[in-house]
Motif scaffolding. Structure first.
Motif, PDB file in Angstrom:
ATOM      1  N   PRO A 101      -8.244  -3.162  -8.265  1.00  0.00           N
ATOM      2  CA  PRO A 101      -9.368  -2.476  -7.628  1.00  0.00           C
ATOM      3  C   PRO A 101      -8.939  -1.041  -7.316  1.00  0.00           C
ATOM      4  O   PRO A 101      -7.765  -0.677  -7.489  1.00  0.00           O
ATOM      5  N   VAL A 102      -9.852  -0.235  -6.839  1.00  0.00           N
ATOM      6  CA  VAL A 102      -9.510   1.119  -6.422  1.00  0.00           C
ATOM      7  C   VAL A 102      -8.618   1.041  -5.187  1.00  0.00           C
ATOM      8  O   VAL A 102      -8.942   0.362  -4.211  1.00  0.00           O
ATOM      9  N   LEU A 103      -7.475   1.721  -5.243  1.00  0.00           N
ATOM     10  CA  LEU A 103      -6.504   1.707  -4.149  1.00  0.00           C
ATOM     11  C   LEU A 103      -6.407   3.089  -3.521  1.00  0.00           C
ATOM     12  O   LEU A 103      -6.475   4.105  -4.220  1.00  0.00           O
ATOM     13  N   SER A 104      -6.240   3.128  -2.226  1.00  0.00           N
ATOM     14  CA  SER A 104      -6.169   4.400  -1.507  1.00  0.00           C
ATOM     15  C   SER A 104      -4.741   4.939  -1.464  1.00  0.00           C
ATOM     16  O   SER A 104      -3.779   4.183  -1.294  1.00  0.00           O
ATOM     17  N   LYS A 105      -4.605   6.254  -1.606  1.00  0.00           N
ATOM     18  CA  LYS A 105      -3.318   6.912  -1.415  1.00  0.00           C
ATOM     19  C   LYS A 105      -3.093   7.281   0.046  1.00  0.00           C
ATOM     20  O   LYS A 105      -1.963   7.584   0.449  1.00  0.00           O
ATOM     21  N   LEU A 106      -4.158   7.277   0.833  1.00  0.00           N
ATOM     22  CA  LEU A 106      -4.100   7.782   2.200  1.00  0.00           C
ATOM     23  C   LEU A 106      -3.680   6.724   3.214  1.00  0.00           C
ATOM     24  O   LEU A 106      -3.181   7.051   4.289  1.00  0.00           O
ATOM     25  N   PHE A 107      -3.930   5.464   2.901  1.00  0.00           N
ATOM     26  CA  PHE A 107      -3.548   4.398   3.826  1.00  0.00           C
ATOM     27  C   PHE A 107      -3.311   3.119   3.037  1.00  0.00           C
ATOM     28  O   PHE A 107      -3.715   3.006   1.878  1.00  0.00           O
ATOM     29  N   LYS A 108      -2.656   2.157   3.675  1.00  0.00           N
ATOM     30  CA  LYS A 108      -2.480   0.846   3.058  1.00  0.00           C
ATOM     31  C   LYS A 108      -2.575  -0.217   4.144  1.00  0.00           C
ATOM     32  O   LYS A 108      -2.085  -0.050   5.249  1.00  0.00           O
ATOM     33  N   ASN A 109      -3.246  -1.303   3.794  1.00  0.00           N
ATOM     34  CA  ASN A 109      -3.359  -2.415   4.718  1.00  0.00           C
ATOM     35  C   ASN A 109      -2.338  -3.485   4.339  1.00  0.00           C
ATOM     36  O   ASN A 109      -1.505  -3.291   3.449  1.00  0.00           O
ATOM     37  N   GLU A 110      -2.415  -4.609   4.993  1.00  0.00           N
ATOM     38  CA  GLU A 110      -1.445  -5.679   4.762  1.00  0.00           C
ATOM     39  C   GLU A 110      -1.492  -6.192   3.322  1.00  0.00           C
ATOM     40  O   GLU A 110      -0.455  -6.488   2.721  1.00  0.00           O
ATOM     41  N   LEU A 111      -2.695  -6.261   2.755  1.00  0.00           N
ATOM     42  CA  LEU A 111      -2.822  -6.765   1.385  1.00  0.00           C
ATOM     43  C   LEU A 111      -2.209  -5.793   0.386  1.00  0.00           C
ATOM     44  O   LEU A 111      -1.525  -6.200  -0.560  1.00  0.00           O
ATOM     45  N   GLN A 112      -2.459  -4.488   0.581  1.00  0.00           N
ATOM     46  CA  GLN A 112      -1.883  -3.496  -0.313  1.00  0.00           C
ATOM     47  C   GLN A 112      -0.364  -3.463  -0.182  1.00  0.00           C
ATOM     48  O   GLN A 112       0.350  -3.289  -1.174  1.00  0.00           O
ATOM     49  N   THR A 113       0.137  -3.646   1.022  1.00  0.00           N
ATOM     50  CA  THR A 113       1.584  -3.705   1.216  1.00  0.00           C
ATOM     51  C   THR A 113       2.168  -4.869   0.427  1.00  0.00           C
ATOM     52  O   THR A 113       3.226  -4.750  -0.201  1.00  0.00           O
ATOM     53  N   GLY A 114       1.460  -6.001   0.429  1.00  0.00           N
ATOM     54  CA  GLY A 114       1.889  -7.153  -0.356  1.00  0.00           C
ATOM     55  C   GLY A 114       1.911  -6.851  -1.847  1.00  0.00           C
ATOM     56  O   GLY A 114       2.837  -7.254  -2.561  1.00  0.00           O
ATOM     57  N   LEU A 115       0.889  -6.128  -2.313  1.00  0.00           N
ATOM     58  CA  LEU A 115       0.832  -5.751  -3.731  1.00  0.00           C
ATOM     59  C   LEU A 115       2.002  -4.847  -4.098  1.00  0.00           C
ATOM     60  O   LEU A 115       2.693  -5.088  -5.097  1.00  0.00           O
ATOM     61  N   TYR A 116       2.236  -3.813  -3.303  1.00  0.00           N
ATOM     62  CA  TYR A 116       3.313  -2.868  -3.610  1.00  0.00           C
ATOM     63  C   TYR A 116       4.676  -3.562  -3.591  1.00  0.00           C
ATOM     64  O   TYR A 116       5.553  -3.260  -4.410  1.00  0.00           O
ATOM     65  N   ASP A 117       4.829  -4.503  -2.676  1.00  0.00           N
ATOM     66  CA  ASP A 117       6.083  -5.258  -2.606  1.00  0.00           C
ATOM     67  C   ASP A 117       6.271  -6.094  -3.864  1.00  0.00           C
ATOM     68  O   ASP A 117       7.368  -6.165  -4.427  1.00  0.00           O
ATOM     69  N   ALA A 118       5.182  -6.716  -4.335  1.00  0.00           N
ATOM     70  CA  ALA A 118       5.256  -7.549  -5.548  1.00  0.00           C
ATOM     71  C   ALA A 118       5.535  -6.716  -6.795  1.00  0.00           C
ATOM     72  O   ALA A 118       6.114  -7.217  -7.761  1.00  0.00           O
ATOM     73  N   LEU A 119       5.123  -5.452  -6.783  1.00  0.00           N
ATOM     74  CA  LEU A 119       5.325  -4.566  -7.930  1.00  0.00           C
ATOM     75  C   LEU A 119       6.709  -3.918  -7.937  1.00  0.00           C
ATOM     76  O   LEU A 119       7.101  -3.309  -8.935  1.00  0.00           O
ATOM     77  N   ALA A 120       7.444  -4.027  -6.830  1.00  0.00           N
ATOM     78  CA  ALA A 120       8.773  -3.429  -6.744  1.00  0.00           C
ATOM     79  C   ALA A 120       9.691  -4.023  -7.812  1.00  0.00           C
ATOM     80  O   ALA A 120       9.678  -5.239  -8.052  1.00  0.00           O
TER      81      ALA A 120
END
Length: 240
Positions: free
Chosen positions: A124-143
Motif C-alpha cells: 500500500p502507499v507508505l508514509s515517509k513522515l511517520f510510521k505506526n506499529e504495523l509499518q515498523t513490523g514491515l520494515y523489520d521484516a524487510l531488514a
C-alpha cells in the motif's frame, strides 16, 4: 553506489509503446539504480532452473510528482519491472510517500534474454513522515538480517512474504511474520478478497443502471453475499 538511470536508456534499448514513452516523459521525474544483491557482495548463492533465474536482485527508485503516488506508483513500477530482466525491488516515491513493488519473472522460453511477468506485488502507499506499529513490523521484516538467505530466490520471496504479511496486518491489526506456507495461503485469500471487492464494485454499477426492481433486488442480494464472503476471509486471515 547510487547511479542515475536515464530515460534515454529505456528509449534506446527497449521497444517502448507510444503510451509508455509518453508516461516516461511526462510522469516520471527521475530514476536511480541503488545497487544489487548478488553472491559477491552478500554471500548468498544464486538459484536457477529452466523457468526461473535469480542471479542477482536489483534495487531501483522511481521519482514521480508529489500527490500522484496513488495514481502513478504502480504504473511506474510496472514499467521498470517490464524491461529490467533481473529480479528487482522497485520503489516508486515522491517527497512524502512511497510504494514498494515486486513481481514474479519467468524466463521467456522463446527468448532467454527476456522475462515474462506472471504477477505483481505492491505494498500500500507508505508514509515517509511517520510510521505506526504495523509499518515498523514491515520494515523489520524487510531488514536484510531477517531474510531467508538460503539463496537469492528465498531472499526475494522473503520480500514478497513481508508485503503479504503487511497486507494481512492491515486487516487483522497485528503484524505477524508467518511461515511461507501460511503466507501463500494468505496471499490466495487476499487475491480472492480483491476479486470479490472488484465484483461488488461492478455489481453496484449494474444496480444503478438497472430499472427493473426485481433485478435490482437480485443484484443487491449478490452484493450482500459477496460482502459476507469477504468477512469470512477476514476471519480466516485473523486465525493463527
Amino acid at each position: 553506489m547510487e547511479k542515475k538511470l536515464t530515460k534515454a536508456f529505456f528509449t534506446k534499448n527497449f521497444d517502448l509503446s507510444s503510451s509508455e514513452k509518453k508516461f516516461l516523459t511526462n510522469d516520471i521525474l527521475s530514476m536511480e539504480w541503488l545497487g544489487n544483491i548478488k553472491p559477491v557482495n552478500s554471500n548468498v548463492s544464486t538459484y536457477q532452473t529452466a523457468t526461473y533465474s535469480f542471479e542477482e536482485i536489483q534495487v531501483f527508485t522511481v521519482l514521480i510528482p508529489n500527490n500522484q503516488i496513488s495514481k502513478l506508483a504502480q504504473k511506474a513500477i510496472q514499467l521498470i519491472q517490464k524491461y529490467i530482466p533481473y529480479q528487482a525491488v522497485v520503489i516508486a516515491e515522491d517527497e512524502f510517500e512511497f510504494v514498494i513493488g515486486l513481481c514474479d519473472k519467468r524466463i521467456n522460453q522463446a527468448d532467454k534474454s527476456k522475462r515474462t511477468i506472471e504477477q505483481h506485488y505492491f505494498s500500500p502507499v507508505l508514509s515517509k513522515l511517520f510510521k505506526n506499529e504495523l509499518q515498523t513490523g514491515l520494515y523489520d521484516a524487510l531488514a536484510f538480517e531477517k531474510l531467508d538467505k538460503t539463496n537469492l530466490e528465498t531472499v526475494y520471496k522473503s520480500y514478497v512474504q513481508a508485503l503479504a504479511n503487511y497486507q494481512t496486518a492491515l486487516l487483522t491489526g497485528t503484524f505477524s511474520k508467518r511461515s511461507g506456507v501460511r503466507t501463500e495461503k494468505d496471499m490466495e485469500l487476499l487475491a480472492t478478497m480483491d476479486r470479490l471487492e472488484a465484483e461488488i464494485a461492478s455489481l453496484k454499477v449494474a444496480v444503478k443502471k438497472e430499472n427493473n426492481l426485481n433485478e435490482q433486488v437480485k443484484l443487491n442480494v449478490t452484493i450482500n453475499k459477496r460482502r459476507q464472503e469477504i468477512e469470512t476471509i477476514k476471519k480466516q486471515l485473523s486465525e493463527e
